[in-house]
Design a protein around this motif. Structure first.
Motif, mmCIF file in Angstrom:
data_model
loop_
_atom_site.group_PDB
_atom_site.id
_atom_site.type_symbol
_atom_site.label_atom_id
_atom_site.label_comp_id
_atom_site.label_asym_id
_atom_site.label_seq_id
_atom_site.Cartn_x
_atom_site.Cartn_y
_atom_site.Cartn_z
ATOM 1 N N THR A 246 0.735 -1.071 0.083
ATOM 2 C CA THR A 246 -0.027 -0.060 0.016
ATOM 3 C C THR A 246 0.774 1.242 0.114
ATOM 4 O OG1 THR A 246 -1.674 -1.085 1.362
ATOM 5 C CG2 THR A 246 -1.889 1.358 1.267
ATOM 6 N N ALA A 247 1.926 1.317 0.720
ATOM 7 C CA ALA A 247 2.908 2.389 0.758
ATOM 8 C C ALA A 247 3.364 2.592 -0.553
ATOM 9 C CB ALA A 247 4.125 1.943 1.806
ATOM 10 N N LEU A 248 3.715 1.424 -1.547
ATOM 11 C CA LEU A 248 4.441 1.664 -2.885
ATOM 12 C C LEU A 248 3.230 1.669 -3.850
ATOM 13 C CD1 LEU A 248 7.033 -1.150 -2.223
ATOM 14 C CD2 LEU A 248 7.513 1.318 -2.335
ATOM 15 N N GLU A 249 2.061 1.989 -3.494
ATOM 16 C CA GLU A 249 0.990 2.275 -4.503
ATOM 17 C C GLU A 249 1.534 3.407 -5.481
ATOM 18 O OE1 GLU A 249 -1.686 1.260 -5.817
ATOM 19 O OE2 GLU A 249 -2.114 -0.287 -4.175
ATOM 20 N N PRO A 250 1.430 3.277 -6.873
ATOM 21 C CA PRO A 250 1.728 4.466 -7.844
ATOM 22 C C PRO A 250 0.836 5.589 -7.719
ATOM 23 C CG PRO A 250 1.657 2.220 -8.738
ATOM 24 C CD PRO A 250 1.049 2.105 -7.500
ATOM 25 N N GLN A 251 -0.332 5.478 -7.181
ATOM 26 C CA GLN A 251 -1.186 6.651 -7.243
ATOM 27 C C GLN A 251 -1.158 6.903 -5.816
ATOM 28 O OE1 GLN A 251 -2.816 8.104 -9.532
ATOM 29 N NE2 GLN A 251 -1.733 6.772 -11.173
ATOM 30 N N PRO A 252 -0.788 8.515 -5.520
ATOM 31 C CA PRO A 252 -0.674 9.015 -4.142
ATOM 32 C C PRO A 252 -1.977 8.673 -3.168
ATOM 33 C CG PRO A 252 0.335 10.492 -5.513
ATOM 34 C CD PRO A 252 -0.567 9.372 -6.404
ATOM 35 N N ASP A 253 -3.334 8.925 -3.793
ATOM 36 C CA ASP A 253 -4.392 8.811 -3.079
ATOM 37 C C ASP A 253 -4.720 7.394 -2.542
ATOM 38 O OD1 ASP A 253 -5.087 8.001 -5.627
ATOM 39 O OD2 ASP A 253 -6.774 9.232 -5.957
ATOM 40 N N ARG A 254 -3.963 6.345 -3.232
ATOM 41 C CA ARG A 254 -4.308 5.044 -2.594
ATOM 42 C C ARG A 254 -3.145 4.509 -1.497
ATOM 43 N NH1 ARG A 254 -5.350 0.992 -7.883
ATOM 44 N NH2 ARG A 254 -6.245 -0.243 -5.789
ATOM 45 N N ARG A 255 -2.228 5.580 -1.008
ATOM 46 C CA ARG A 255 -1.080 5.044 -0.183
ATOM 47 C C ARG A 255 -2.025 5.456 1.333
ATOM 48 N NH1 ARG A 255 3.077 8.567 -3.099
ATOM 49 N NH2 ARG A 255 3.147 7.611 -4.974
ATOM 50 N N TRP A 256 -0.815 5.124 2.299
ATOM 51 C CA TRP A 256 -1.531 5.813 3.696
ATOM 52 C C TRP A 256 -1.108 7.234 3.450
ATOM 53 C CZ3 TRP A 256 -3.528 1.878 5.011
ATOM 54 C CH2 TRP A 256 -2.970 0.486 4.839
ATOM 55 N N SER A 257 -2.336 7.865 3.594
ATOM 56 C CA SER A 257 -2.113 9.493 3.531
ATOM 57 C C SER A 257 -1.346 10.032 4.639
ATOM 58 C CB SER A 257 -3.622 9.976 3.815
ATOM 59 O OG SER A 257 -4.170 9.512 5.002
ATOM 60 N N THR A 258 -1.149 9.706 5.918
ATOM 61 C CA THR A 258 -0.474 10.229 6.929
ATOM 62 C C THR A 258 0.810 9.282 7.500
ATOM 63 O OG1 THR A 258 -1.852 10.164 8.512
ATOM 64 C CG2 THR A 258 -2.146 12.065 7.346
ATOM 65 N N GLY A 259 1.617 9.903 8.147
ATOM 66 C CA GLY A 259 2.504 9.091 8.877
ATOM 67 C C GLY A 259 1.888 8.401 10.009
ATOM 68 N N ARG A 260 0.986 9.071 10.655
ATOM 69 C CA ARG A 260 0.144 8.294 11.553
ATOM 70 C C ARG A 260 -0.410 7.058 11.396
ATOM 71 N NH1 ARG A 260 -1.945 12.679 14.435
ATOM 72 N NH2 ARG A 260 -0.103 12.546 15.997
ATOM 73 N N LYS A 261 -1.199 7.433 10.479
ATOM 74 C CA LYS A 261 -1.825 6.058 9.895
ATOM 75 C C LYS A 261 -0.848 4.708 9.369
ATOM 76 C CE LYS A 261 -5.772 8.980 8.369
ATOM 77 N NZ LYS A 261 -6.453 9.797 7.391
ATOM 78 N N LEU A 262 0.035 5.430 8.752
ATOM 79 C CA LEU A 262 1.326 4.210 8.374
ATOM 80 C C LEU A 262 1.764 3.579 9.834
ATOM 81 C CD1 LEU A 262 2.859 2.600 6.629
ATOM 82 C CD2 LEU A 262 4.417 4.641 6.388
#
Length: 772
Positions: A474-490
């Motif tokens: 998920t962190a390596l999704e090409p589209q930014p809106d499909r990654r974790w949106s903040t460091g806290r969520k990651l």
């Protein structure tokens, strides 16, 4: 000499664009026009890219002219747009293209000063540092001897940005000469101000870093020497976090033209040292001890005494290798979140920029502090920070030389740092990066846009939990809106990987029974609700028939049997429809996302809440129907039989209480157990965890305790009913009540076991959800 590929627009494209309007941006050779219409290259700390008007800059026409005729154009004015508001921005773009062709292609050089004589409007605002850097770069490419220090001295206002561009441009390689002032020619053993220089830790084109002893404070520090430009110390001083290298203070040494920035000394080496150890260690021998061994080697080389008793080292040594990766990733994600809250991006997350303490705690270093929390990136020749191997697709899109119109849609925010962190954690886990090493930014961009290949994902170690695999992909999704949106969520996701119960709950092994159960939500609900309610209905009918109805006239008995049938035929279908409607998101969304369907974040949040409330919502409907039946049945008795003896109401109330408790307690725990174990984890693994989820989990824990009390009441009410049955002298009723008591005890034991499992699962999920 041919021009470098992908650095300039394609002449076959119909147009080229820049953006007018909105706040100025920091990244990109093009210039955004502010509200006043003047160009600016100042840093933006806006929350998103500016909204502007896309217009023709004439760059594509100029490139086409150069390619067709291979000679300088008669007049650059012929390519300028008519719109005065964007004329200067377009002119800067044109000058940058013209510079490259003149110096590299036809050897008819022209300097920025010459362009300023031809176009006085260039002096209407500060010369953009990107334009200055482009002249320096193409002069060097043409073979001319040119010193960066001369540019720094000639353009002091743009010196910081120029230095940053030179140091971080992926096209510059290692050829950048040093632009440090002569005052930086220091040797180990010398004293500088309050610092004794003990060892050189590193150096670059614009800075040297020493291990130093600060005599006034009697402490070791890392001393960074650079030109006295920019606001790096002020920005770094905002970052006060245990996983970010702490900046203590700065000293300005006017006589040497230096700034001495002294920071926390972190002696345990870098994560790059650990990555090298990973490559040399077979997967089956990798544990948390590998990190500690790498740190101890670095401490020995530096002559630093290792720590004594350390709970952190003890914890790290006991972790498996995937858990060690998650342990480090969690702390770095928290560091990125703290930086984001301060409006700072890192933009160069890589193993060499993660320092390790003697205890093994990772600390982010070398922030590229000239950015805000979101950067819009227009322009065709922009340069963004970062190491090519760890860059996100949106960073590479700028480095690869996208068009101004395409780049205007790009945004570099904290999700770009999260992507780089994902690459780094993948490399730490496996010893290799998920993408091949490409020197060409365009080729690297193409690979990243395709995502992580399944063949590469299949190389993850056998012991890698599915949870960690999902988090990294998920962190390596090409589209930014499909990654974790903040460091806290990651960070919450990495915390989940560290909790064995939570990670196995949220990410069961593929093909497990819990995964398959998601497809059978409706049948499971029908059985879980229907069977207890049918048993309760049968008991209620039999008990009332033996204690009340048997004493009535045959005609009344037949009429009441019909009333029983009508109530059942109406109540069961109606209750079923109400339950399905109220729980529809819990029934449909988990199956949809498990099958690969996409669902927006708002719907996922509502579905998680509905899923946790599956048991409660279902039994509320069922209990409501029992209450309605409890009113309808006495009224029917009054109408059909002309009333019943007052003592019979005791039996009626007792039977309804028992049946209501059975209809509530058992379905609730069966459905809640199913929801927590099978449905809710699917929604967590396909979406982001929020603090609201923690509240819902706490509410569910409280509800479960209350429903447990209801389940305990079933045999107790049955015992009370024995006295009533004994008073009637109905032996067969007494046997039925005794069976109810026995069944209630067995049912309570089973329900209590489910309660303990649910409670443990909720605690595990709460530990993850409430992080941060």
């Amino acid at each position: 000499m041919p021009l470098e590929p992908d650095l300039y627009p394609d002449p076959d494209r119909p147009d080229d664009a820049t953006v007018a309007g909105g706040p100025p941006t920091e990244v990109g050779a093009g210039t955004l026009l502010g509200p006043g219409g003047t160009g600016s290259d100042a840093t933006t700390r806006s929350g998103g890219p500016s909204v502007g008007v896309v217009v023709d800059t004439g760059v594509a026409r100029l490139v086409a002219e150069w390619e067709a005729n291979n000679r300088p154009p008669a007049d650059l004015r012929d390519y300028l747009p008519d719109t005065d508001a964007i004329r200067r921005a377009a002119l800067i773009e044109l000058v940058m293209v013209d510079l490259a062709y003149r110096w590299i292609r036809v050897r008819k050089p022209k300097r920025i000063a010459d362009y300023c004589l031809d176009f006085p409007e260039l002096l209407a605002g500060p010369i953009p540092p990107e334009l200055i850097y482009e002249e320096y770069r193409v002069r060097r490419l043409s073979g001319e001897e040119v010193r960066a220090d001369d540019y720094v001295a000639e353009f002091p206002e743009q010196a910081e940005r120029f230095a940053w561009l030179l140091e971080h441009d992926p096209r510059s390689g290692d050829a950048a000469p040093s632009a440090l002032p002569a005052g930086a020619e220091l040797q180990v053993g010398e004293r500088l101000d309050d610092f004794d220089l003990v060892a050189e830790l590193g150096h670059g084109a614009f800075a040297r870093v020493f291990l130093a002893r600060q005599t006034a404070m009697q402490r070791w520090v890392a001393l960074k020497l650079s030109r006295n430009v920019g606001a790096e110390p002020q920005t770094l001083a905002q970052l006060d976090h245990p996983n970010i290298v702490r900046v203590y203070d700065q000293r300005v040494l006017e006589d040497r033209r230096l700034r001495a920035l002294f920071m926390e000394f972190v002696p345990g080496g870098t994560l790059l040292d650990v990555v090298r150890s990973v490559r040399d260690t077979p997967p089956e021998r990798r544990t948390g001890q590998l990190v500690l061994d790498s740190i101890d080697r670095q401490l020995s080389r530096k002559g630093v005494t290792g720590p004594g008793e350390s709970s952190v080292r003890d914890e790290l040594a006991m972790l498996s290798w995937p858990e060690t990766v998650a342990w480090i990733g969690l702390r770095l994600a928290e560091a990125l979140e703290h930086a984001r809250e301060q409006g700072v991006l890192h933009r160069d997350v890589k193993p060499a920029n993660v320092l390790l303490t003697a205890d093994g705690i990772p600390k982010l270093a070398d922030f590229n502090v000239s950015s805000g929390d979101t950067v819009a990136v227009p322009g065709s020749t922009g340069v963004v920070a970062g190491s090519l191997a760890y860059m996100s697709p949106e960073q590479l899109a700028v480095s690869a030389g996208g068009t101004a119109g395409a780049a205007a849609d790009a945004r570099i925010d904290t999700r770009s740092d999260i992507y780089s962190l994902g690459v780094m954690m993948w490399e730490l886990l496996t010893g290799e990066r998920p993408f091949p090493d490409d020197e060409n930014p365009a080729a690297a961009l193409e690979r990243r846009r395709a995502g992580v290949a399944e063949t590469i994902a299949g190389r993850l170690p056998d012991g890698c939990p599915p949870a960690l695999r999902r988090v990294l992909l998920t962190a390596l999704e090409p589209q930014p809106d499909r990654r974790w949106s903040t460091g806290r969520k990651l960070a919450r996701q990495f915390a989940l990987c560290l909790d064995p119960r939570a990670r196995d709950l949220v990410d069961p092994r593929p093909g497990s029974r819990r995964s398959a159960a998601v497809r059978w939500t409706l049948p499971i609900m029908i059985v879980a609700i229907g069977v207890p309610n049918l048993l309760a209905t049968a008991y209620n009918y039999y008990y009332n028939r033996e204690t009340i109805i048997r004493s009535l006239a045959p005609v009344a008995q037949e009429s009441l049997d019909q009333v029983h049938l009508v109530i059942g035929l109406v109540a069961f279908p109606l209750a079923g429809l109400l339950i399905v409607w109220w729980c529809r998101l819990a029934i449909t969304v988990p199956r949809k996302v498990q099958s690969g369907g996409s669902t927006d974040a708002q719907t996922l949040g509502r579905a998680r809440r509905a899923t946790l409330g599956l048991g409660h919502r279902s039994v509320v409907v069922a209990f409501t129907m029992w209450l309605v039946a409890g009113l309808v049945y006495p009224i029917s008795l009054q109408i059909v039989a002309g009333g019943i003896p007052s003592g019979a109401f005791t039996h009626l109330i007792a039977s309804l209480a028992v049946c209501g408790a059975v209809a509530v307690a058992y379905p609730y725990f069966i459905l809640t157990f199913y929801a927590v174990r099978s449905l809710y984890p699917v929604l967590l693994s396909h979406g982001e965890i929020h603090s609201d989820d923690g509240r819902d989990l706490r509410v569910l824990g409280v509800l479960s305790t209350r429903y447990l009390a209801v389940a305990a009441a079933v045999p107790l009410v049955g015992v009370a009913g024995l006295s009533f049955a004994g008073a009637t002298g109905a032996g067969h009723v007494e046997v039925t009540v005794r069976l109810l008591c026995l069944g209630g005890i067995v049912g309570f034991i089973a329900v209590y076991q489910l309660f303990r499992r649910i409670e443990a699962d909720l605690r595990a999920l709460q530990r993850v959800v409430m992080l941060g």
